[in-house]
Design an enzyme around this catalytic site. Sequence first.
Site, PDB file in Angstrom:
ATOM      1  N   LYS A  30       2.701  10.269 -58.820  1.00 57.42           N
ATOM      2  CA  LYS A  30       4.058   9.855 -59.179  1.00 57.42           C
ATOM      3  C   LYS A  30       4.496   8.633 -58.378  1.00 57.42           C
ATOM      4  CE  LYS A  30       7.759  12.515 -58.361  1.00 57.42           C
ATOM      5  NZ  LYS A  30       8.980  13.344 -58.513  1.00 57.42           N
ATOM      6  N   GLY A 103      15.010  10.844 -57.434  1.00 55.19           N
ATOM      7  CA  GLY A 103      15.461  10.199 -56.215  1.00 55.19           C
ATOM      8  C   GLY A 103      14.639   8.970 -55.881  1.00 55.19           C
ATOM      9  N   ARG A 131      22.403  14.372 -53.945  1.00 50.00           N
ATOM     10  CA  ARG A 131      21.508  13.860 -52.904  1.00 50.00           C
ATOM     11  C   ARG A 131      22.112  12.632 -52.227  1.00 50.00           C
ATOM     12  NH1 ARG A 131      15.427  13.779 -55.133  1.00 50.00           N
ATOM     13  NH2 ARG A 131      15.053  13.471 -52.906  1.00 50.00           N
ATOM     14  N   SER A 176      10.920   8.143 -43.775  1.00 47.39           N
ATOM     15  CA  SER A 176      11.203   8.140 -45.209  1.00 47.39           C
ATOM     16  C   SER A 176      10.497   6.978 -45.875  1.00 47.39           C
ATOM     17  CB  SER A 176      12.707   8.051 -45.477  1.00 47.39           C
ATOM     18  OG  SER A 176      12.947   7.858 -46.871  1.00 47.39           O
ATOM     19  N   GLN A 178      10.733   6.332 -48.963  1.00 45.85           N
ATOM     20  CA  GLN A 178      11.652   5.763 -49.944  1.00 45.85           C
ATOM     21  C   GLN A 178      12.546   4.701 -49.315  1.00 45.85           C
ATOM     22  OE1 GLN A 178      13.775   8.982 -51.812  1.00 45.85           O
ATOM     23  NE2 GLN A 178      11.972   9.756 -52.891  1.00 45.85           N
ATOM     24  N   ASP A 329       6.185  16.842 -49.625  1.00 47.71           N
ATOM     25  CA  ASP A 329       6.447  17.437 -50.939  1.00 47.71           C
ATOM     26  C   ASP A 329       5.592  18.667 -51.218  1.00 47.71           C
ATOM     27  OD1 ASP A 329       8.473  15.700 -51.734  1.00 47.71           O
ATOM     28  OD2 ASP A 329       7.051  14.222 -52.492  1.00 47.71           O
ATOM     29  N   ARG A 360      15.121  22.814 -50.033  1.00 45.37           N
ATOM     30  CA  ARG A 360      13.872  23.536 -50.302  1.00 45.37           C
ATOM     31  C   ARG A 360      13.574  24.616 -49.268  1.00 45.37           C
ATOM     32  NH1 ARG A 360      10.257  18.453 -52.583  1.00 45.37           N
ATOM     33  NH2 ARG A 360      11.136  18.518 -54.699  1.00 45.37           N
ATOM     34  N   ARG A 408       9.533  21.446 -57.905  1.00 40.23           N
ATOM     35  CA  ARG A 408       8.547  22.005 -56.973  1.00 40.23           C
ATOM     36  C   ARG A 408       8.841  23.466 -56.628  1.00 40.23           C
ATOM     37  NH1 ARG A 408       5.478  17.673 -56.496  1.00 40.23           N
ATOM     38  NH2 ARG A 408       6.463  15.643 -56.142  1.00 40.23           N
TER      39      ARG A 408
END
Length: 448
Positions: A30, A103, A131, A176, A178, A329, A360, A408
């Site tokens: 992904k 996200g 988020r 992070s 991202q 993840d 999570r 997930r």
Amino acid sequence: MTHADPASVRPRRFAPQGPLKGRIRVPGDKSISHRSIMLGALAVGETRVTGLLEGEDVLATAAAMRAMGATVERTGEGAWTIHGVGVGALLQPKGPLDMGNSGTSTRLLMGLVASHPINVSFTGDDSLSKRPMNRVITPLSQMGASFDASEGGRLPLIVRGASPAVPITYTLPVASAQVKSAILLAGLNTPGKTTVIEPVPTRDHSERMLQGFGAELTVETREDGARVITVTGEAELKPQVIDVPGDPSSAAFFLVAALVTPGSDVMIENVGLNPTRAGLVEVLCQMGADITKCDERVVGGEPVADLHVRHSPLKGIVVDPAIAPSMIDEFPALFVAAALAEGTTTTSGLDELRVKESDRLSAMATALVAAGADVEERADGLVIKGTGGVPLAGTRPGFEVTTHLDHRIAMAMAIAGLASGDGVMIDDTRPIATSFPVFEAMLDGLVA
């Protein structure tokens, strides 16, 4: 996005059905799929991609790049072409960009937009709108972009790009990929050198792919282990031919499923094993997993192998928190493995899991306890006492696992159902389509 209509909720019970046998190839990675579309849209010419993950998250990225001027077309299963507009030439979209549940799309595209002279509105589903985006807003604001965000720095929000943007040197306060990627993408259209310092290394797909597309990017590792990544704007990207390896985060669920289901013997082909993403395989092997890497190779700058996994008795361990960024993840899948292992597994340093598609840590603790596992939830991790291979005792009568629109959580508890006494009822399997649309069909095929 498919999550929007509550009338279309799809619950399902996952129950023991015997050993898993066969060969599978999980969908494309992904992270790499997102980036191949974004960078292809910034290159001048035709980028061709095979093995692209065609989940809802990646399709949201494709739609966004189309809205900003790129031509993004599907030519076959997993095969796409992107005709880019060039760095600095993104167009003003006619309406808001709907990011669905993604996200990654949101944070990376905020970076892209931040250094272009356009104003872009980002929206998302209920889960994404909870988020926090401040971790991206802060550095991008330092580069000159401005933001109108909902309370708490959440979606919906508007990004007003800066032209020209200001190069910065930014030390990540929390690991992070991202945030790092958003800053580097903003740096592509920023005069001068934009630098990100990450004290703890995170997945490096952006760095590898930016270099592959021809960006002037350097990576240095300091004596203290921190990585210093510098990109020089104003970049000219060259189109590429990309073969996306299989997503290790998707492979994780089948690795664990085979390990905890007696008699299982599964070959998972073409799995990406980038060192910044391969933490789960390492941790499972520490627990005693029988996993063999076959035909190790490098494809498009990314290490790849076929993984041969057999049912194995697992032992609980203390998971080194330093490995967390390389498997962040995959922890929902690991928690299921820990619930079936012999002894206690302790995890820590997982604060990041509280701000994913769901919390999570809390969601998995609640779900596993209901399925019969012994779980203690702590502020930054879970402590799980395993059953030693004995099937999970079974959920309370009428109990459904609440997925919180988190793909997930849904897939992890589906796997737990295979190793339970009476099965596990998932409240809604629709979120799985965001990252792994063929998950259920592939799992059913291995059982059959």
